[in-house]
Enzyme design. Structure first.
Site, PDB file in Angstrom:
ATOM      1  N   MET A   1      38.337  23.986  40.232  1.00 50.40           N
ATOM      2  CA  MET A   1      37.774  22.729  42.074  1.00 50.40           C
ATOM      3  C   MET A   1      36.387  22.442  41.476  1.00 50.40           C
ATOM      4  O   MET A   1      35.954  21.620  42.283  1.00 50.40           O
ATOM      5  CB  MET A   1      38.212  23.749  42.704  1.00 50.40           C
ATOM      6  N   GLY A   2      35.897  22.645  40.403  1.00 45.49           N
ATOM      7  CA  GLY A   2      34.327  22.291  40.029  1.00 45.49           C
ATOM      8  C   GLY A   2      32.870  22.905  40.810  1.00 45.49           C
ATOM      9  O   GLY A   2      33.589  24.448  41.201  1.00 45.49           O
TER      10      GLY A   2
ATOM     11  N   HIS B   1      29.763  27.807  37.691  1.00 43.69           N
ATOM     12  CA  HIS B   1      29.357  28.477  37.169  1.00 43.69           C
ATOM     13  C   HIS B   1      28.913  29.686  36.049  1.00 43.69           C
ATOM     14  O   HIS B   1      30.087  28.866  35.349  1.00 43.69           O
ATOM     15  CB  HIS B   1      29.237  29.280  39.163  1.00 43.69           C
TER      16      HIS B   1
ATOM     17  N   GLY C   1      31.098  32.045  35.993  1.00 44.30           N
ATOM     18  CA  GLY C   1      32.705  32.342  35.907  1.00 44.30           C
ATOM     19  C   GLY C   1      33.246  31.464  35.334  1.00 44.30           C
ATOM     20  O   GLY C   1      34.137  31.457  34.140  1.00 44.30           O
ATOM     21  N   HIS C   2      33.204  30.106  35.624  1.00 43.59           N
ATOM     22  CA  HIS C   2      33.950  29.040  34.729  1.00 43.59           C
ATOM     23  C   HIS C   2      33.088  29.191  33.243  1.00 43.59           C
ATOM     24  O   HIS C   2      33.886  29.063  32.111  1.00 43.59           O
ATOM     25  CB  HIS C   2      33.462  27.568  35.390  1.00 43.59           C
TER      26      HIS C   2
ATOM     27  N   GLN D   1      46.004  22.988  48.688  1.00 43.84           N
ATOM     28  CA  GLN D   1      46.037  24.598  48.505  1.00 43.84           C
ATOM     29  C   GLN D   1      44.667  24.852  49.637  1.00 43.84           C
ATOM     30  O   GLN D   1      45.013  25.686  49.756  1.00 43.84           O
ATOM     31  CB  GLN D   1      45.916  24.726  47.338  1.00 43.84           C
TER      32      GLN D   1
ATOM     33  N   GLY E   1      40.720  33.005  35.853  1.00 43.42           N
ATOM     34  CA  GLY E   1      39.646  34.259  36.003  1.00 43.42           C
ATOM     35  C   GLY E   1      40.353  35.171  36.751  1.00 43.42           C
ATOM     36  O   GLY E   1      41.377  35.021  37.443  1.00 43.42           O
TER      37      GLY E   1
ATOM     38  N   VAL F   1      33.303  37.410  36.316  1.00 45.57           N
ATOM     39  CA  VAL F   1      31.560  37.403  35.606  1.00 45.57           C
ATOM     40  C   VAL F   1      31.089  37.840  37.500  1.00 45.57           C
ATOM     41  O   VAL F   1      31.507  37.189  38.403  1.00 45.57           O
ATOM     42  CB  VAL F   1      31.307  36.489  35.537  1.00 45.57           C
TER      43      VAL F   1
END
Ligand code: AMP
Length: 281
Positions: free
Chosen positions: A30-31, A34, A36-37, A61, A147, A176
């Protein structure tokens, strides 16, 4: 790097690449990217010939009163990070293309979507499984990366891909964390300084739970009581759920074993944070 906003153009691009024998790696997000992405993008870059990143804040959602309107968005910063991460295509469709007038089709996974986040956020997973199915049909990936941060989401998507015979591999990657162990999340940007500090109780509770579990023969209820105490000791927190579940059925467990995952959803101020981890190595 290309940015595509048209559903039709994205699907044509993917079909052409696949006809040319290319393997497509896909990271749906969803942009407001960070680290993690970025870890998902890095693995995607390693594993396929071409890397597609989708950025779509999926309205279906989000429940009524949730943060759809306020969800942080920064396409320009995302594009810079994506280019550095070696993304070939950013797919960022408008909601009107994903859900045009007359839209009426939904994908629903039963059972495992009715507990945990599914119980707190009715309809959430129906929105997730529908949009992820649509994205898979549009992007045609060979491998998609998710993730462990959203552990239930990953479990639900793995189930859907098996049940609906979707021809791709799902890869789950570790959470992360910030230097102080807060799980990275786009929603961390909502936290005030005191909330950010108290939010550390989630990862601390997980670490403590793992220590207790390592003693062996511990009941889930004992661990949950200890975790509940740690979190309620903070004045800005409100527990949504704390559960110890089997990693694939997501059913509550009485005793801890190698399949046990501790899952937490906690409001810190108005921000709902989630975290999770296996209890035994
Ligand atoms: P989101 O943009 O929040 O929908 O997340 C997109 C993907 O990034 C999902 O597969 C998430 O599980 C994953 N993700 C989000 N935060 C993290 C994190 N801290 N570590 C690893 N993956 C993450």
């Amino acid at each position: 790097m290309k940015t595509i906003i048209s559903v039709k153009e994205m699907q044509q691009w993917s079909l052409q690449q696949k006809a040319a024998g290319k393997q497509i790696s896909f990271v749906p997000t969803m942009g407001f990217l960070h680290a993690g992405h970025l870890s998902l993008l890095e693995e995607g870059r390693n594993q396929g010939d071409l890397l597609v990143l989708s950025i779509f804040v999926n309205p279906t959602q989000f429940g009524v009163g949730e943060d759809f309107e306020d969800y942080p968005r920064d396409l320009k910063a995302d594009a810079e990070l994506a280019a550095k991460a070696g993304v070939d295509v950013i797919f960022a469709p408008p909601a009107t293309q994903m859900y045009p007038q007359g839209y009426a089709s939904w994908v629903d996974v039963e059972g495992i979507t009715e507990v945990l986040c599914g119980a707190s956020r009715p309809g959430h997973f129906r929105g997730v499984t529908t949009v992820v199915s649509k994205l898979f049909n549009i992007v045609q990936p060979d491998i998609a990366f998710f993730g462990n941060k959203d552990f239930q989401q990953l479990t639900v998507i793995k189930r859907m891909v098996i049940d609906l015979n979707m021809p791709l591999e799902i890869v789950g990657l570790p959470i992360v964390r910030e230097a102080d162990n807060l799980a990275m999340s786009s929603r961390n940007s909502y936290l005030s300084a005191p909330e950010r500090f108290q939010a550390l109780c989630l990862s601390r509770a997980l670490a403590h739970a793992r220590q207790l579990a390592a003693q062996g023969g511990v009941k889930a209820s004992e661990v949950l009581n200890a975790v509940r105490e740690m979190i309620t000791a903070k004045d800005l927190t409100r527990i949504d759920y704390l559960k110890i579940c089997h990693q694939s059925s997501l059913l509550d467990q009485e005793f801890i074993d190698a399949d046990s995952v501790l899952l937490l959803a906690v409001y810190v101020g108005k921000t709902r944070l989630i975290d999770n981890g296996f209890l035994l190595d």
